[in-house]
Scaffold this active site. Structure first.
Site, PDB file in Angstrom:
ATOM      1  CB  VAL A   1      -0.886   0.020   1.261  1.00  0.00           C
ATOM      2  CG1 VAL A   1      -1.796   1.247   1.265  1.00  0.00           C
ATOM      3  CG2 VAL A   1      -1.705  -1.267   1.362  1.00  0.00           C
ATOM      4  CB  CYS A   2       1.016   4.103   0.579  1.00  0.00           C
ATOM      5  SG  CYS A   2       1.384   5.847   0.771  1.00  0.00           S
ATOM      6  CB  THR A   3       5.899   4.967   0.016  1.00  0.00           C
ATOM      7  OG1 THR A   3       5.488   5.216   1.364  1.00  0.00           O
ATOM      8  CG2 THR A   3       5.591   6.190  -0.829  1.00  0.00           C
TER       9      THR A   3
ATOM     10  CB  ALA B   1      -2.977   4.503  -5.364  1.00  0.00           C
TER      11      ALA B   1
ATOM     12  CB  THR C   1       3.837   3.824  -4.971  1.00  0.00           C
ATOM     13  OG1 THR C   1       4.148   4.195  -3.628  1.00  0.00           O
ATOM     14  CG2 THR C   1       4.438   4.876  -5.905  1.00  0.00           C
TER      15      THR C   1
END
Lengths: 221, 221
Positions: free
Chosen positions: B99-101, B150, B119
């Site tokens: 998830v995300c970075t 994202a 990301t």
């Protein structure tokens, strides 16, 4: 601007973490996680520990309270210490809010009397016993300084609205962008009316033990 | 079905808690929160503590990994111990997700090479340095057994799709109903293109110190 989010055993984590993540970067905001005593509590599934940083009495007058729900809310809504804290905090708050069955603590503390309010879809009917007007078809209900959100994930939507009150619409939109909150669930759903019967049949096997007990009591009563 | 969710200092809480809350009630699922050592880590704002229950090496071969992001991901993506764990876990996993970075740990561990991936919107361009094909306009990207989501809240949407793979569409829909995930953000937004300039101007004041440092480095570089 002090925001207190209570944490307690058998709560639902996302009820607390959704609003926390939405509000935590607003300028001048400090969020404190409060509870019975500093230390780790376990959430409803038993699989996650969250840290309580301060005892309830150490944060008696936050500007904002956000009470999360979960099956453990049944216990705290009958506990004198929790009720005393909620009454005192609500008497001095700028905003008194809840997510999901966190509304039960607010109701038991008298904060919902004569107000429109909501909670998790499975428990909306219970609100009437606290003198509230139950609202079953709105994702959040604002009545004076009290805002109640529907179940679990509704806390994120509620907190975005709260962010506009605490800061500004631009800050709320910036928070939404930081969280990349442009939701795209793979299915329409999330409410009893939009969930197909074949999925409703899966619910009983997905309850944690205390929830099974509660569901059985309700069916008997 | 063992799911491991790593927790580390300066991570973003919702990245982990969104998928946890989505997946935790699927039949036969056990979620373990792993990290450098058992104990409490503080998230990126410093205002929340999350409990690590097991050391990385104690959960070497989970069926599923869900790596959350946050500014602390820069550190773990350069840490030999984290990289060794991620490589070993990915080599044996059924699903490797981020998830995300959190994608940065997967990228640095080689798991994104030759794959489409995404990301947080602010960091999509970085994925190319890991040999991935960066995707900036999809909320989640599935490529083989690797699923990247994202930013932050996208982990909930990703986890609903993952739930259909781990259990069934009915179970995923039941989880969505338990969480009452019928999102209604008060504004269209959550992406750079849907956020008005006046809100974009608020972003710098909402970064935590490590993020300010990162933004300055990127502007200089």
């Amino acid at each position: 601007m002090d925001i207190a989010i209570p944490l307690y055993a058998d709560m639902t984590a996302l009820d607390a973490i959704g609003p926390y993540e939405t509000l935590n970067r607003l300028p001048g905001v400090r969020i404190q996680f409060v509870g019975e005593e500093p230390g780790v509590i376990r959430t409803d599934t038993g699989m996650l520990g969250l840290m309580v940083d301060a005892a309830l009495e150490d944060v008696p007058h936050p500007d904002v309270i956000v009470v999360p729900g979960g099956i453990g809310s049944r216990r705290i809504a009958q506990d004198d210490r929790w009720l005393a804290w909620a009454r005192e905090a609500h008497a001095h708050s700028t905003w008194t809010t809840s997510v999901c069955t966190g509304a039960m603590l607010l109701g038991a503390a008298g904060a919902l009397e004569g107000r429109r309010a909501t909670t998790h879809w499975s428990s909306v009917h219970v609100l009437a016993s606290y003198g509230a007007e139950p609202v079953g078809d709105e994702r959040m209900v604002e009545d004076g300084k009290v805002i109640t959100a529907a179940g679990v994930s509704a806390g994120i939507d509620m907190a975005l609205t709260l962010a506009t009150r605490l800061a500004s619409e631009d800050h709320a939109r910036a928070a939404q962008l930081m969280m990349e909150y442009a939701p795209e669930p793979p299915f329409e759903g999330g409410t009893p009316l939009t969930t197909p019967p074949s999925a409703l049949e899966r619910l009983p096997e997905m309850l944690v033990p205390l929830e099974v007990e509660f569901a059985q009591e309700q069916a008997l009563g």
